[in-house]
Design a protein around this motif. Structure first.
Motif, PDB file in Angstrom:
ATOM      1  N   ASP A  28       0.918  -1.442  -0.091  1.00  0.00           N
ATOM      2  CA  ASP A  28       0.071  -0.051  -0.016  1.00  0.00           C
ATOM      3  C   ASP A  28       0.817   1.252  -0.071  1.00  0.00           C
ATOM      4  O   ASP A  28       0.549   2.317  -0.861  1.00  0.00           O
ATOM      5  N   THR A  29       1.919   1.270   0.680  1.00  0.00           N
ATOM      6  CA  THR A  29       2.748   2.369   1.006  1.00  0.00           C
ATOM      7  C   THR A  29       3.677   2.606  -0.222  1.00  0.00           C
ATOM      8  O   THR A  29       3.815   3.807  -0.922  1.00  0.00           O
ATOM      9  N   GLU A  45       4.516  -1.939  -6.856  1.00  0.00           N
ATOM     10  CA  GLU A  45       3.598  -3.113  -6.465  1.00  0.00           C
ATOM     11  C   GLU A  45       4.235  -4.458  -6.249  1.00  0.00           C
ATOM     12  O   GLU A  45       4.069  -5.124  -5.332  1.00  0.00           O
ATOM     13  N   LEU A  46       4.576  -4.866  -7.348  1.00  0.00           N
ATOM     14  CA  LEU A  46       4.990  -6.143  -7.663  1.00  0.00           C
ATOM     15  C   LEU A  46       6.167  -6.573  -6.741  1.00  0.00           C
ATOM     16  O   LEU A  46       6.407  -7.443  -6.232  1.00  0.00           O
ATOM     17  N   ALA A  47       7.233  -5.463  -6.842  1.00  0.00           N
ATOM     18  CA  ALA A  47       8.336  -5.542  -5.983  1.00  0.00           C
ATOM     19  C   ALA A  47       8.255  -5.677  -4.590  1.00  0.00           C
ATOM     20  O   ALA A  47       8.543  -6.413  -3.838  1.00  0.00           O
ATOM     21  N   ASP A 127       9.181   0.018   2.864  1.00  0.00           N
ATOM     22  CA  ASP A 127       9.547  -1.280   3.608  1.00  0.00           C
ATOM     23  C   ASP A 127       9.862  -0.246   5.122  1.00  0.00           C
ATOM     24  O   ASP A 127       9.465  -1.025   6.108  1.00  0.00           O
ATOM     25  N   TYR A 128      10.514   0.647   5.289  1.00  0.00           N
ATOM     26  CA  TYR A 128      10.706   1.348   6.522  1.00  0.00           C
ATOM     27  C   TYR A 128       9.671   2.062   7.296  1.00  0.00           C
ATOM     28  O   TYR A 128       9.312   1.989   8.336  1.00  0.00           O
ATOM     29  N   ILE A 129       8.765   2.573   6.449  1.00  0.00           N
ATOM     30  CA  ILE A 129       7.604   3.609   7.100  1.00  0.00           C
ATOM     31  C   ILE A 129       6.345   2.888   7.064  1.00  0.00           C
ATOM     32  O   ILE A 129       5.253   3.592   7.510  1.00  0.00           O
ATOM     33  N   GLU A 130       6.189   1.545   6.339  1.00  0.00           N
ATOM     34  CA  GLU A 130       4.674   1.059   6.376  1.00  0.00           C
ATOM     35  C   GLU A 130       3.991   1.032   7.717  1.00  0.00           C
ATOM     36  O   GLU A 130       4.732   1.220   8.607  1.00  0.00           O
TER      37      GLU A 130
END
Ligand code: DGI
Ligand code: FE
Ligand code: FE
Ligand code: FE
Length: 189
Positions: A28-29, A45-47, A127-130
């Motif tokens: 989402d982020t 999105e895929l990554a 990855d860091y802020i989700e």
């Protein structure tokens, strides 16, 4: 290549509930950041969906897989680092993901690297802020993410290096190279 639906089914089977929720948050982020910074949303999105697919894989299997493609330098690393470069190899081989931009974003999502593409930065920062992240400094990181990808990367790298130092953990050269790159880049403006 896999569709996002197929990728979700595979990720669902590989990841425990908590890691799966994290992955939904990163997806989402990453989409939000991609829209905000005009990065390819489908690639982001895929990554994001597959970025932690190998998080709980066997360490020796990952080291061997990396050594097979000539990357012997991971020999001293643990799964907290190996899942990123090995993940890129695995999703290419097992999911048929051929897009090098996507593979590179998966490869660099943990350590970062100097001169990341905007897509890599989107995944690294997402990855860091989700939303499920709750460490000290995450709110500040979220603010930087609205300012610029470079600023958010630099903040994340600085915070991660401080955290690793406090634990007396080794710091990967790619992390240091990324930190140096974004520090110097910030000074030049
Ligand atoms: O897989 P995630 O938990 O979603 O997040 P991640 O892949 O970004 O990071 C996994 C862990 O790796 C995290 O606890 C921080 C750690 N890490 C990041 N950079 C380095 C590192 N660990 C070491 N030893 N060296 C690094 O440079
Ligand atoms: Fe990860
Ligand atoms: Fe990360
Ligand atoms: Fe992650």
């Amino acid at each position: 290549t896999v569709t996002t639906t197929e990728a979700w089914n595979i990720v669902r089977r590989h990841l425990p509930e908590k890691r799966f929720k994290h992955t939904v948050g990163v997806r989402d982020t990453a989409i939000q950041l991609a829209q905000h910074y005009q990065v390819d949303e489908k690639k982001a999105e895929l990554a994001a969906i597959v970025h932690d697919l190998c998080k709980y894989f066997n360490i020796d299997e990952m080291k061997q897989g990396l050594a097979t493609v000539g990357e012997h330098h991971w020999a001293t690393c643990g799964s907290e680092l190996l899942h990123a470069p090995y993940g890129a190899i695995y999703v290419e081989k097992e999911l048929g993901i051929k897009d090098n931009d996507v593979l590179q974003a998966i490869r660099s999502h943990t350590t970062g690297r100097a001169a990341m593409s905007p897509l890599e930065q989107v995944v690294f920062v997402a990855d860091y802020i989700e939303p499920n992240r709750s460490f000290l400094g995450v709110d500040e990181a979220r603010k930087y993410a609205t300012v610029s990808l470079d600023a958010a990367c630099l903040f994340s790298l600085t915070n991660t290096i401080q955290y690793l130092l406090s634990k007396k953990s080794p710091i990967h050269p790619y992390t240091v190279e990324a930190y140096n790159y974004y520090t110097l880049k910030g000074e030049q403006k």
